[in-house]
Design a protein around this motif. Structure first.
Motif, PDB file in Angstrom:
ATOM      1  N   ARG A 358       5.901  77.382  56.785  1.00  0.00           N
ATOM      2  CA  ARG A 358       4.582  77.070  57.329  1.00  0.00           C
ATOM      3  C   ARG A 358       4.679  76.241  58.593  1.00  0.00           C
ATOM      4  O   ARG A 358       4.032  76.519  59.595  1.00  0.00           O
ATOM      5  N   GLU A 359       5.511  75.195  58.546  1.00  0.00           N
ATOM      6  CA  GLU A 359       5.625  74.312  59.701  1.00  0.00           C
ATOM      7  C   GLU A 359       6.213  75.057  60.894  1.00  0.00           C
ATOM      8  O   GLU A 359       5.879  74.786  62.040  1.00  0.00           O
ATOM      9  N   ARG A 361       5.711  78.171  61.663  1.00  0.00           N
ATOM     10  CA  ARG A 361       4.630  78.919  62.319  1.00  0.00           C
ATOM     11  C   ARG A 361       3.655  77.988  63.027  1.00  0.00           C
ATOM     12  O   ARG A 361       3.211  78.259  64.140  1.00  0.00           O
ATOM     13  N   VAL A 362       3.328  76.850  62.362  1.00  0.00           N
ATOM     14  CA  VAL A 362       2.428  75.881  63.004  1.00  0.00           C
ATOM     15  C   VAL A 362       3.054  75.387  64.307  1.00  0.00           C
ATOM     16  O   VAL A 362       2.403  75.347  65.358  1.00  0.00           O
TER      17      VAL A 362
ATOM     18  N   VAL B 278      -2.312  78.114  58.277  1.00  0.00           N
ATOM     19  CA  VAL B 278      -1.515  77.694  59.422  1.00  0.00           C
ATOM     20  C   VAL B 278      -2.383  77.368  60.635  1.00  0.00           C
ATOM     21  O   VAL B 278      -2.183  76.356  61.312  1.00  0.00           O
ATOM     22  N   ALA B 282      -2.712  73.839  62.590  1.00  0.00           N
ATOM     23  CA  ALA B 282      -2.448  73.716  64.022  1.00  0.00           C
ATOM     24  C   ALA B 282      -3.659  73.113  64.724  1.00  0.00           C
ATOM     25  O   ALA B 282      -3.524  72.245  65.589  1.00  0.00           O
TER      26      ALA B 282
END
Lengths: 450, 450
Positions: A358-359, A361-362, B278, B282
């Motif tokens: 997840r991180e 992609r973020v 996500v 962000a």
């Protein structure tokens, strides 16, 4: 006979004075309970206290039963006594642990009763409760109900004993052996018919804590389950006290303050912000700063390794603080979010892979947006498309990298048994700084053909 | 006459449909209470609700009294109704504010009673309670005692009404006009003699909150004063509800989570850490990152201004990340400490000077120690005493500077009415980066004679 007894009495006091825990234990093992009770009655207060605390739990219960009221009182007050504390502090950690095994519930409660919160905090360690355990924060002053009473009898008992108790909102119900069966709420007691049996009101599924549990986990449990009081039992499920919500709140506030301080790589201050001295403040911050500056020398090493590139294109140096700063910010956000999520119980150690993905992609999303800004800005500033592209690409990669590191490090820390709050934003930032610079110069080499 | 009435009824519904708050108010002003009551009785539910909520508080009480039970019920349910909510949402903010003045206490409590926590949260705004106010979190389900009762009568009332109440641990005591006199604890009620007058048990100094107060300040007050429930009153001191400790705890946890997120320059996530998407993650982070990267361009500008020095002594570039990183760490520690101290109430805005002076000394102490490390390290690395001295001196000055900025910025933010938690570690770091570089190159010029 009296002669021998006297000699043994002297020997006991002697062994205590010499901190000879081994021999004391041996001596206690060989004697029947009534004889130990007899010796304890004859001994001075501190010797009696030490001998009693050295007994295994079940024998201690037996011996305590053999003693008359005055002698019980002697041991109770011994444990609260300064000279007993001194003896304990003078011992080796091993001996101290043997001396301070978990005390019997009945004894614990009577030692702690009537003490102020401050005195209880001083005395609890002598009952075998480690720092930060529930045993340090619980109150022994409660009204205990018997399972076979009626509602009316229970209310009568609350009326009789309630004035002494710290709280009567939650009433533990026990069997004949002091074992906790469940709790009754005062509210339910008041609303019920006095003729009814108490058992109908008992909630046997009410959460409980063990005295050796960490106070923070117990307090967070109370918060989650909306409890005003949490019954505390010993390892044999005997009630020893209640953790009240006001004490639980203090535990949570202290834990949060500690986490927050750690997040900025400082130790929590053990005092009021405005009154703690300058040197103590500096001390609470300096350890991490020294570790971090040593880690930061890595950044200098990296730059030294790329000094050739730097001399060739000085303009590359201009963007260093912007790049490491942005990477650090992204990493700090990810780390802070992960640490808090762990603290409030939203993430478990098994979630590492999901968090990393997840991180990643973020971070990529954030990096793309920041990269676009960086591209534009670098172009305007140095009027060199190669450098601008280098800066933009670096931002994309560094942001994804920083988010992954920031999200994953607290979880790894937790997995290997380190407090995740130690993974502070500055620690992540420093780590991302050094690696980010390598990424920067590798991209610069490729794009600018250095 | 019936004709006119009918026409007026239509006109009212019309005005409501057209959101014509001005004319509605005018109409309501000119009519006596009994006539308004009559019109409300004839009107449809939503029209009745809107008209009623537009009445000034004292007239609303009067009109409510004129209505019979069924009609009262109609208005009560109107306010909980989806179409009423739609009307309110369709209005201009100004009109909405006029419509949603503080409702009478009696009415408020009856509207909210019997609703779930979720429904209460949806309905509270329609009663004039702003987001984040105590009114959004309180429960109206309590047992209210009359000041002239005896202990026995009070207990009887608790037995009668207690099953419906969310809590009976704290019992508000009111005068004939619903005004809060103080509270009685269930515990004291149970322990007292049933023949005694209730007044002897009332604590008139028990803290209270106004429904319009912020929930966070009320919750922190409960934590500090060790309260299980906090009585909530309207602007005329009439009881409208109780804030219970479990709700207060949720408010505090949310506020802390928010503060912690802000400290890393992210917005708090409005959901579970593991389930928020996500893009939403962000989004919660990108705004500050964009602001910070724009601020970070200052660092590039500074370096560009000193490009001549950099070209002359490339080795200066090597220490840039180490210097700005360390300065940032010191600033982050100071800022985090100050923000937390403000949140838990240990620092007041007037303390700026004391905080600055203290942080200045702390920073100088830290800088001296870090400077010594830096001196040694830089010397070993570049074998140039001039650069080593420059690095060491810069560390001393930057650390003192960073600590002052970190400690002072949250206090200044607070003084000008900004949430101090917005002064995040990254914000301080970015500010310290740019200014720290200026300090670095000025010292380099002086020491190296550039």
């Amino acid at each position: 006979m009296t002669e021998t007894r006297y000699a043994e009495d002297v020997r006991l006091a002697d062994l205590v004075a010499r901190h000879d825990v081994g021999h004391l234990e041996q001596w206690l093992e060989q004697r029947p309970a009534y004889e130990i009770a007899d010796e304890i009655s004859r001994a001075d207060q501190v010797t009696a206290g030490v001998c009693f605390r050295l007994l295994p739990k079940d024998r201690a219960v037996e011996v305590f039963g053999e003693l008359d009221g005055n002698e019980q009182q002697k041991i109770l007050s011994a444990v609260r006594d300064q000279s007993f504390r001194d003896i304990v502090e003078g011992m080796d950690p091993d001996d101290r642990a043997r001396l301070l095994g978990e005390a019997p519930a009945n004894f614990t409660q009577r030692v702690l009763a009537g003490l102020s919160a401050r005195e209880r905090e001083l005395t609890a360690p002598l009952l075998g409760y480690d720092a930060g355990s529930v045993g340090r924060y619980m109150t022994p002053e409660m009204v205990r109900l018997k399972e076979q009473s009626t509602v009316g009898e229970a209310l009568e008992r609350v009326r009789r004993e309630g004035a002494e108790a710290e709280t009567v909102n939650t009433l533990p119900v026990t069997d004949a052996g002091r074992r906790l069966i469940g709790v009754v709420l005062l509210r339910d007691l008041v609303l019920a018919d006095p003729q009814d049996p108490l058992t109908g009101l008992v909630d046997p599924a009410h959460p409980r804590a063990h005295a050796a549990d960490t106070a923070e986990s117990a307090a967070r449990l109370m918060q989650e389950a909306n409890l005003l009081d949490l019954p505390v039992v010993d390892s044999e499920d005997r009630i020893v006290g209640l953790l009240t919500i006001d004490d639980a709140l203090e535990v949570i506030e202290a834990a949060d303050t500690e986490d927050i301080a750690r997040q900025s790589a400082a130790s929590p201050l053990d005092g009021h912000y405005m009154s703690v001295g300058v040197v103590r403040v500096a001390r609470s911050r300096v350890v991490w700063l020294l570790l971090l500056i040593i880690a930061a020398t890595l950044t200098a090493k990296v730059l030294q390794a790329f000094e050739g590139e730097l001399e060739e294109v000085t303009a590359l140096a201009i963007f260093i603080p912007l790049l490491v700063g942005t990477g650090g910010n992204v990493g700090a956000q990810a780390a802070t979010g992960a640490v808090r999520a762990i603290a409030v119980g939203e993430v478990r150690p098994g979630d590492v892979i999901r968090v990393v993905w997840r991180e990643c992609r973020v971070g990529f999303l954030l990096g793309s947006m920041l990269g676009a800004v960086g591209l534009l800005f670098a172009w305007v500033m140095v009027d060199d498309s190669g450098i601008a592209v280098t800066v933009a690409l670096t931002l994309v990669v560094v942001c994804a990298w920083a988010a992954v590191i920031g999200g994953a490090m607290p979880l790894f820390a937790r997995k290997v048994g380190i407090d995740p709050a130690v993974i502070s934003a500055p620690l992540v930032t420093t780590f991302v700084d050094a690696t980010g610079l390598i990424i920067y110069f590798l991209i610069a080499r490729a794009v600018l053909g250095l």
